[in-house]
Design an enzyme around this catalytic site. Structure first.
Site, short mmCIF file in Angstrom:
data_model
loop_
_atom_site.label_atom_id
_atom_site.label_comp_id
_atom_site.label_asym_id
_atom_site.label_seq_id
_atom_site.Cartn_x
_atom_site.Cartn_y
_atom_site.Cartn_z
CG HIS A 39 9.42 34.20 7.06
ND1 HIS A 39 8.81 34.17 5.83
CD2 HIS A 39 10.75 34.15 6.82
CE1 HIS A 39 9.73 34.11 4.88
NE2 HIS A 39 10.91 34.09 5.46
CG HIS A 76 9.53 32.46 13.53
ND1 HIS A 76 10.81 32.96 13.65
CD2 HIS A 76 9.55 31.26 14.16
CE1 HIS A 76 11.56 32.10 14.31
NE2 HIS A 76 10.82 31.06 14.63
CG ASP A 88 8.94 37.59 15.84
OD1 ASP A 88 8.02 36.97 16.40
OD2 ASP A 88 9.73 37.07 15.04
#
Length: 180
Positions: free
Chosen positions: A30, A120, A125
Site C-alpha cells: 500500500h 491498494h 480501492d
C-alpha cells in the site's frame, strides 16, 4: 459517497495505527510508511469525522468481511460503540454477476470491467468498489440494493451496536441472474 449512482464525495484519511507497528510486506503493497502517519491522529481521534460516512448508510467493500471485521476490532480496542449500517461485498457480488471471469480480485475485476484505479490505495480501492457496484447495477438493469439482493439472492450484511449479520451469497442463484 455515492448518490443516485454518482460518486459525490471522495476522501482519504491517514491514521496513526495502534499499536504503531509496520510490516515491510504491507508497506510494499500500500505504500504507507511509518513516517507518513507518525504525526497523524489515531482512529479514535478521527471517529467523529468517519462515523457519518458509515452510520445509517450502506457500505460497499471488496472482501467486506475483512474490512468490517477490522473496523469492529478497532472500535472494540478504543471502546467505541459500533455504528449501524448495511454492507455489501463486491467480491461476492462480482462472483455472481460475472462468473465467467477468471479472477475476482479487485485489480483483475476492474481490468475486465474497464475501471481504471491505483490498486491498494484506500482512496482508489473505495472508488473502484463504487464503480464495480454501479457497473453491476447498469449491466443488470437494477435500481437499488434491494434489487441486487433479490437478483443475486444475496443477504446484505448489517452491523449494529448489538448485532452483526454477515453479507452472504447463496450458491444456487448465480445461474439465474440475467444481464440486461
Amino acid at each position: 459517497m455515492v448518490k443516485d449512482n454518482i460518486i459525490t464525495d471522495r476522501k482519504e484519511i491517514l491514521i496513526k495505527p495502534v499499536p504503531f507497528e509496520f510490516n515491510k510486506y504491507n508497506t510494499k503493497i500500500h505504500g504507507i510508511t511509518a513516517n507518513m502517519v507518525a504525526d497523524k491522529p489515531t482512529f479514535d481521534q478521527y471517529w467523529d469525522e468517519i462515523k457519518p460516512y458509515l452510520e445509517g448508510n450502506t457500505v460497499i467493500a471488496h472482501n467486506a468481511s475483512f474490512d468490517v471485521g477490522a473496523l469492529c476490532a478497532t472500535l472494540e480496542h478504543f471502546k467505541i460503540p459500533r455504528p449501524t449500517f448495511d454492507y455489501l461485498c463486491t467480491v461476492k457480488l462480482s462472483q455472481l454477476a460475472y462468473p465467467e471471469l477468471e479472477s475476482h480480485k479487485l485489480n483483475k475485476l476492474c481490468d475486465a470491467l474497464g475501471i481504471k484505479f491505483h490498486h491498494h490505495h484506500a482512496y482508489d480501492d473505495a472508488y473502484a468498489c463504487a464503480k464495480v457496484l454501479i457497473r453491476i447495477l447498469e449491466d443488470y438493469s437494477l435500481l437499488n440494493l434491494a434489487e441486487v439482493a433479490e437478483c443475486f439472492e444475496m443477504e446484505i450484511g448489517h452491523l449494529t451496536p448489538d448485532s452483526h449479520f454477515k453479507c452472504k451469497k447463496h450458491k444456487k442463484k448465480a445461474k439465474t441472474a440475467v444481464k440486461a
